[in-house]
Design an enzyme around this catalytic site. Structure first.
Site, short mmCIF file in Angstrom:
data_model
loop_
_atom_site.label_atom_id
_atom_site.label_comp_id
_atom_site.label_asym_id
_atom_site.label_seq_id
_atom_site.Cartn_x
_atom_site.Cartn_y
_atom_site.Cartn_z
N ASP A 1 -2.00 -75.74 -21.64
CA ASP A 1 -2.84 -76.14 -20.50
C ASP A 1 -3.18 -75.00 -19.56
O ASP A 1 -4.02 -75.16 -18.68
CB ASP A 1 -2.15 -77.25 -19.70
CG ASP A 1 -0.89 -76.76 -19.02
OD1 ASP A 1 -0.88 -76.64 -17.78
OD2 ASP A 1 0.09 -76.46 -19.73
N ASP B 1 2.57 -75.50 -26.22
CA ASP B 1 3.22 -75.52 -24.93
C ASP B 1 3.74 -76.94 -24.74
O ASP B 1 3.26 -77.88 -25.40
CB ASP B 1 2.21 -75.16 -23.83
CG ASP B 1 2.79 -75.25 -22.44
OD1 ASP B 1 3.84 -74.64 -22.19
OD2 ASP B 1 2.19 -75.97 -21.62
#
Length: 236
Positions: free
Chosen positions: A188, A17
């Protein structure tokens, strides 16, 4: 901190990500939103209840096209165009102001500088794994110092439905010609990154460094509190 919730099976691809995983995205988004607001508030027709009006435009744009939910770029552009039309601009002027306002946002959105420490980490990992990025965001990697780091960058919208849908992970596996289980995704968010990777049959790392409440109750294969803990993945 690094915690193994499950033993990893062999991995050949590390999928990252971007926002709030490899850099702190909060000040960047704040700056981008301010740049857009500065442009809009300079328009005489723009209402004084700026935030309320903007949220209404976003909602109405989504009502007109539900597919915007998976593409934050198109959604913002559509909301801006809706606003300009709603405020009474001609078709030509509405298009011009919508494009200019979005460009103000986009220019500030890519003012990112990934730390040398993180870049070094990625360089070390790239000696042992193929590196890709899978993001729901609209940052333009080619405009800052992650340019050239990843073999593949997949973004929600242009390349498929947003995480936690499996589409982007499926595309990665197909493009790279590897089984899903050989992809280890690092992010996250429990709700998008971990849930998406787990649902797609990939393996997952949760970067747990933000005070956020998540709905997803599943476990990542690995949990870390600092991105530098990925140095443990460097093969000796």
């Amino acid at each position: 901190m690094i915690r193994f919730n499950r033993a990893l099976s062999p991995v050949s691809v590390l999928s990252f990500d971007l926002d709030d995983t490899l850099y702190n995205n909060h000040p960047i988004i704040k700056s981008a939103l301010q740049a857009q607001a500065d442009y809009l508030e300079a328009l005489e027709q723009w209402p004084t209840d700026s935030m309320s009006y903007w949220l209404t435009c976003r909602d109405n744009a989504l009502k007109h096209d539900a597919t915007l939910i998976d593409d934050v770029t198109r959604w913002r552009q559509a909301a801006l165009h809706y606003a300009m039309t709603d405020l009474g601009f001609s078709a030509e002027q509405a298009q011009l102001h919508a494009e200019n306002a979005y460009q103000a946002f986009a220019d500030a959105r890519s003012q990112i500088n990934v730390t040398n420490e993180v870049l070094e980490l990625l360089t070390n990992l790239s000696k042992h794994y193929r590196l890709i990025a899978i993001t729901n965001g609209n940052v333009e990697v080619e405009k800052f110092n992650l340019n050239g780091v990843f073999e593949l960058v997949l973004q929600a919208g242009p390349h498929g439905k947003a995480k936690p849908h499996s589409a982007l992970f499926d595309s990665a596996a197909k493009h790279l010609k590897v089984p899903h289980k050989e992809i280890l995704h690092i992010g996250d968010s429990l709700d998008t990154d971990v849930q998406g990777a787990n649902n797609a049959g990939c393996q997952s790392v949760w970067l747990n460094n933000q005070a956020t409440q998540y709905r997803y109750q599943g476990l990542a294969d690995i949990e870390i509190s600092n991105i530098m803990a990925l140095n443990h993945l460097v093969k000796k």
